[in-house]
Design a protein around this motif. Structure first.
Motif, PDB file in Angstrom:
ATOM      1  N   UNK A 242      59.089   1.971  83.060  1.00  0.00           N
ATOM      2  CA  UNK A 242      57.890   2.759  82.855  1.00  0.00           C
ATOM      3  C   UNK A 242      57.675   3.370  84.287  1.00  0.00           C
ATOM      4  N   UNK A 243      57.509   2.505  85.413  1.00  0.00           N
ATOM      5  CA  UNK A 243      57.198   3.196  86.606  1.00  0.00           C
ATOM      6  C   UNK A 243      58.001   4.272  87.235  1.00  0.00           C
ATOM      7  N   UNK A 244      59.115   4.114  87.199  1.00  0.00           N
ATOM      8  CA  UNK A 244      60.480   4.933  87.452  1.00  0.00           C
ATOM      9  C   UNK A 244      60.130   6.337  86.586  1.00  0.00           C
ATOM     10  N   UNK A 245      59.969   6.256  85.310  1.00  0.00           N
ATOM     11  CA  UNK A 245      59.769   7.224  84.648  1.00  0.00           C
ATOM     12  C   UNK A 245      58.392   7.945  85.075  1.00  0.00           C
TER      13      UNK A 245
ATOM     14  N   UNK B 237      66.632  -3.975  74.920  1.00  0.00           N
ATOM     15  CA  UNK B 237      66.686  -4.393  73.317  1.00  0.00           C
ATOM     16  C   UNK B 237      67.828  -5.217  72.962  1.00  0.00           C
ATOM     17  N   UNK B 238      68.940  -4.943  73.691  1.00  0.00           N
ATOM     18  CA  UNK B 238      70.006  -5.853  72.997  1.00  0.00           C
ATOM     19  C   UNK B 238      69.693  -7.146  73.607  1.00  0.00           C
ATOM     20  N   UNK B 239      69.137  -7.529  74.746  1.00  0.00           N
ATOM     21  CA  UNK B 239      68.780  -8.979  75.317  1.00  0.00           C
ATOM     22  C   UNK B 239      67.671  -9.559  74.278  1.00  0.00           C
TER      23      UNK B 239
ATOM     24  N   UNK C 128      67.269   5.076  82.800  1.00  0.00           N
ATOM     25  CA  UNK C 128      66.170   4.600  82.250  1.00  0.00           C
ATOM     26  C   UNK C 128      66.590   4.258  80.631  1.00  0.00           C
ATOM     27  N   UNK C 129      67.238   5.168  79.984  1.00  0.00           N
ATOM     28  CA  UNK C 129      67.571   4.762  78.680  1.00  0.00           C
ATOM     29  C   UNK C 129      68.444   3.680  78.544  1.00  0.00           C
ATOM     30  N   UNK C 130      69.682   3.891  79.412  1.00  0.00           N
ATOM     31  CA  UNK C 130      70.336   2.769  79.481  1.00  0.00           C
ATOM     32  C   UNK C 130      70.172   1.337  79.652  1.00  0.00           C
TER      33      UNK C 130
ATOM     34  N   UNK D 261      74.826   8.894  87.405  1.00  0.00           N
ATOM     35  CA  UNK D 261      74.113   8.896  86.159  1.00  0.00           C
ATOM     36  C   UNK D 261      72.652   9.462  86.427  1.00  0.00           C
ATOM     37  N   UNK D 262      72.440  10.538  85.805  1.00  0.00           N
ATOM     38  CA  UNK D 262      70.888  11.178  85.800  1.00  0.00           C
ATOM     39  C   UNK D 262      69.798  10.106  85.787  1.00  0.00           C
TER      40      UNK D 262
END
Length: 84
Positions: A62-65, A22-24, A14-16, A8-9
């Protein structure tokens, strides 16, 4: 498994993870009930743990981004053998 996740890119990862957060957050009472039943936590502790966990995931994303934007989004491990 791990191999599928590796494929997965990074930005999609990050989006997943953000979608999971959000779901949690949208079902905190449900997850808190599980923690109460399974671990015996008081409700306040269970909800606090969920809040802490989702905030931590936000910070990691945020850090990974930021790392990706700076060109440091990949880590390659290379074994060096014995170092004495």
């Amino acid at each position: 498994g791990l191999r599928a996740w590796q494929a997965v890119p990074p930005r999609e990862r990050i989006e997943r993870i953000r979608q999971l957060v959000v779901s949690i957050r949208g079902s905190t009472p449900h997850w808190a009930d599980h923690l109460i039943r399974e671990v015996g936590k008081p409700r306040g502790d269970a909800e606090g743990e969920l809040a802490y966990g989702t905030a931590l995931l936000d910070a990691v994303c945020a850090q990974y981004e930021s790392d990706i934007e700076q060109g440091a989004g990949h880590i390659r491990l290379r074994p060096h053998g014995l170092v004495g």
